[in-house]
Design a protein around this motif. Structure first.
Motif, PDB file in Angstrom:
ATOM      1  N   ALA A   1      29.176  46.036  40.526  1.00 30.04           N
ATOM      2  CA  ALA A   1      29.004  45.555  41.903  1.00 30.04           C
ATOM      3  C   ALA A   1      27.528  45.527  42.280  1.00 30.04           C
ATOM      4  O   ALA A   1      27.046  44.557  42.882  1.00 30.04           O
ATOM      5  N   ARG A   2      26.786  46.576  41.919  1.00 25.84           N
ATOM      6  CA  ARG A   2      25.361  46.620  42.250  1.00 25.84           C
ATOM      7  C   ARG A   2      24.596  45.483  41.578  1.00 25.84           C
ATOM      8  O   ARG A   2      23.687  44.893  42.170  1.00 25.84           O
ATOM      9  N   LYS A   3      24.973  45.163  40.349  1.00 26.52           N
ATOM     10  CA  LYS A   3      24.301  44.055  39.653  1.00 26.52           C
ATOM     11  C   LYS A   3      24.515  42.742  40.402  1.00 26.52           C
ATOM     12  O   LYS A   3      23.590  41.934  40.562  1.00 26.52           O
ATOM     13  N   LYS A   4      25.745  42.505  40.860  1.00 24.81           N
ATOM     14  CA  LYS A   4      26.039  41.269  41.597  1.00 24.81           C
ATOM     15  C   LYS A   4      25.321  41.247  42.946  1.00 24.81           C
ATOM     16  O   LYS A   4      24.840  40.195  43.388  1.00 24.81           O
ATOM     17  N   ILE A   5      25.254  42.408  43.595  1.00 16.24           N
ATOM     18  CA  ILE A   5      24.561  42.494  44.881  1.00 16.24           C
ATOM     19  C   ILE A   5      23.076  42.195  44.693  1.00 16.24           C
ATOM     20  O   ILE A   5      22.473  41.431  45.454  1.00 16.24           O
ATOM     21  N   GLN A   6      22.476  42.788  43.648  1.00 20.94           N
ATOM     22  CA  GLN A   6      21.058  42.556  43.389  1.00 20.94           C
ATOM     23  C   GLN A   6      20.789  41.105  43.043  1.00 20.94           C
ATOM     24  O   GLN A   6      19.779  40.521  43.456  1.00 20.94           O
ATOM     25  N   ALA A   7      21.702  40.487  42.306  1.00 21.52           N
ATOM     26  CA  ALA A   7      21.548  39.070  41.958  1.00 21.52           C
ATOM     27  C   ALA A   7      21.631  38.197  43.197  1.00 21.52           C
ATOM     28  O   ALA A   7      21.013  37.126  43.265  1.00 21.52           O
ATOM     29  N   GLY A   8      22.399  38.657  44.208  1.00 15.91           N
ATOM     30  CA  GLY A   8      22.522  37.911  45.454  1.00 15.91           C
ATOM     31  C   GLY A   8      21.357  38.126  46.400  1.00 15.91           C
ATOM     32  O   GLY A   8      21.282  37.485  47.452  1.00 15.91           O
ATOM     33  N   LYS A   9      20.434  39.019  46.036  1.00 14.57           N
ATOM     34  CA  LYS A   9      19.217  39.270  46.809  1.00 14.57           C
ATOM     35  C   LYS A   9      19.520  39.670  48.250  1.00 14.57           C
ATOM     36  O   LYS A   9      18.796  39.294  49.176  1.00 14.57           O
ATOM     37  N   ALA A  10      20.591  40.409  48.457  1.00 17.38           N
ATOM     38  CA  ALA A  10      20.951  40.825  49.816  1.00 17.38           C
ATOM     39  C   ALA A  10      20.309  42.156  50.147  1.00 17.38           C
ATOM     40  O   ALA A  10      20.217  43.040  49.301  1.00 17.38           O
ATOM     41  N   THR A  11      19.862  42.317  51.391  1.00 10.83           N
ATOM     42  CA  THR A  11      19.359  43.594  51.872  1.00 10.83           C
ATOM     43  C   THR A  11      20.438  44.252  52.713  1.00 10.83           C
ATOM     44  O   THR A  11      21.402  43.628  53.116  1.00 10.83           O
ATOM     45  N   ARG A  12      20.250  45.528  53.013  1.00  9.65           N
ATOM     46  CA  ARG A  12      21.243  46.254  53.814  1.00  9.65           C
ATOM     47  C   ARG A  12      20.933  46.168  55.303  1.00  9.65           C
ATOM     48  O   ARG A  12      21.591  46.767  56.122  1.00  9.65           O
ATOM     49  N   GLY A  13      19.944  45.437  55.671  1.00 10.32           N
ATOM     50  CA  GLY A  13      19.601  45.266  57.083  1.00 10.32           C
ATOM     51  C   GLY A  13      18.465  44.281  57.188  1.00 10.32           C
ATOM     52  O   GLY A  13      18.252  43.457  56.316  1.00 10.32           O
TER      53      GLY A  13
END
Length: 294
Positions: A161-173
């Motif tokens: 999941a973290r790999k996909k999140i990082q690939a999506g370049k999303a921040t937490r705020g």
């Protein structure tokens, strides 16, 4: 009111935050929490008395309920009319005259809208593990009781999941430098129909996605490249010249732009910013997902 009821009420904001991050809409989140609470009170009184931490029990049960809802919902979204986007949530300080107390509780989340969009790329199990681990700090042993996998398997799901999140370049705020200034300039350019300024602010490969839910008009496929996105936004301005544009704060702390047609909210625009340019534009037009903004 009993101590048990008070304890459950104090946990409701966390439960709603969990369910919203897993399901993407306030209505679904409220239904999931209500189901979890109903299951708690459906326990035989003797068994319920053995639950020494009702909050933890409700957290696990809400996670299981949300996961059960998410599995078929994941497939249904593939048949959704146009693009499916999560419901944007107003941040602190926004006036919500018609919102329920339960809806206000969801505002405690500090997850950016961009991260909510990227969470849609995860499998249901990956999403459950990521949210429970990263947003609510549950251990893998406890998470395993929600997703019914071994702690080791949950650890692997979290990694994927973290790999996909990082690939999506999303921040937490609203962590990206210059996000607020860019969105303000972008909203102003949208309001004036300044195509040159819009093009300047957009990344050349920007992607725009809009959600009308089959209820109102919206682009059914992503619009790609700065030129095409700028032309579309200028076209919308020309189609609705009377629309008012105001800056608002979303739950993750980032700025967005609200479009009003008279007394009605016509849409909400949010942006994903990377390295000083707008890489993603999301437009929510589905009135069912704009109720908190009316």
């Amino acid at each position: 009111m009993t101590a048990e009821l008070l304890d459950i009420d104090s946990e409701r904001p966390r439960l709603l935050g969990l369910a919203y991050q897993m399901l993407g809409t306030v209505a679904d989140a409220e239904d999931a929490v209500q189901e979890a609470v109903s299951r708690f009170y459906a326990l035989p009184e003797q068994e319920r008395a053995t639950v020494h931490r009702p909050g933890a029990w409700l957290m696990r049960t809400t996670g299981r309920v949300a996961l059960d809802v998410l599995k078929p919902a994941h497939r249904k979204r593939e048949l959704y009319v146009g693009e499916w986007l999560p419901e944007p949530i107003p941040g602190r300080g926004e006036e919500l005259d018609d919102a329920s107390p339960e809806s206000y509780a969801v505002l405690q989340t500090e997850v950016s809208y961009g991260l909510m969009v990227v969470l849609e790329r995860l499998s249901p199990a990956e999403r459950a593990v990521f949210v429970l681990r990263e947003s609510f700090g549950l251990g893998f042993s406890e998470i395993s009781e929600v997703v019914l996998r071994s702690p080791g398997a949950c650890r692997q799901l979290a990694s994927e999941a973290r790999k996909k999140i990082q690939a999506g370049k999303a921040t937490r705020g609203s962590e990206e430098d210059g996000h607020t200034d860019l969105v303000r300039a972008f909203a102003q350019a949208c309001a004036t129909g300044d195509i040159a300024e819009l093009t300047r602010l957009l990344d050349p490969s920007v992607e725009l996605r809009s959600d009308g839910g089959g209820i109102v008009s919206a682009a059914r496929r992503p619009v790609i490249t700065a030129e095409n996105v700028a032309k579309m936004l200028v076209g919308l301005r020309q189609k609705f010249p009377e629309a008012g544009v105001e800056l608002v704060t979303l739950a993750g702390g980032e700025q967005g732009a609200l479009f009003r047609l008279g007394e009605e909210v016509g849409g909400l625009l949010a942006c994903g910013v990377v390295e000083g340019a707008i890489e993603q534009v999301w437009i929510m037009r589905n009135p069912e997902k704009l109720r908190l903004w009316q």
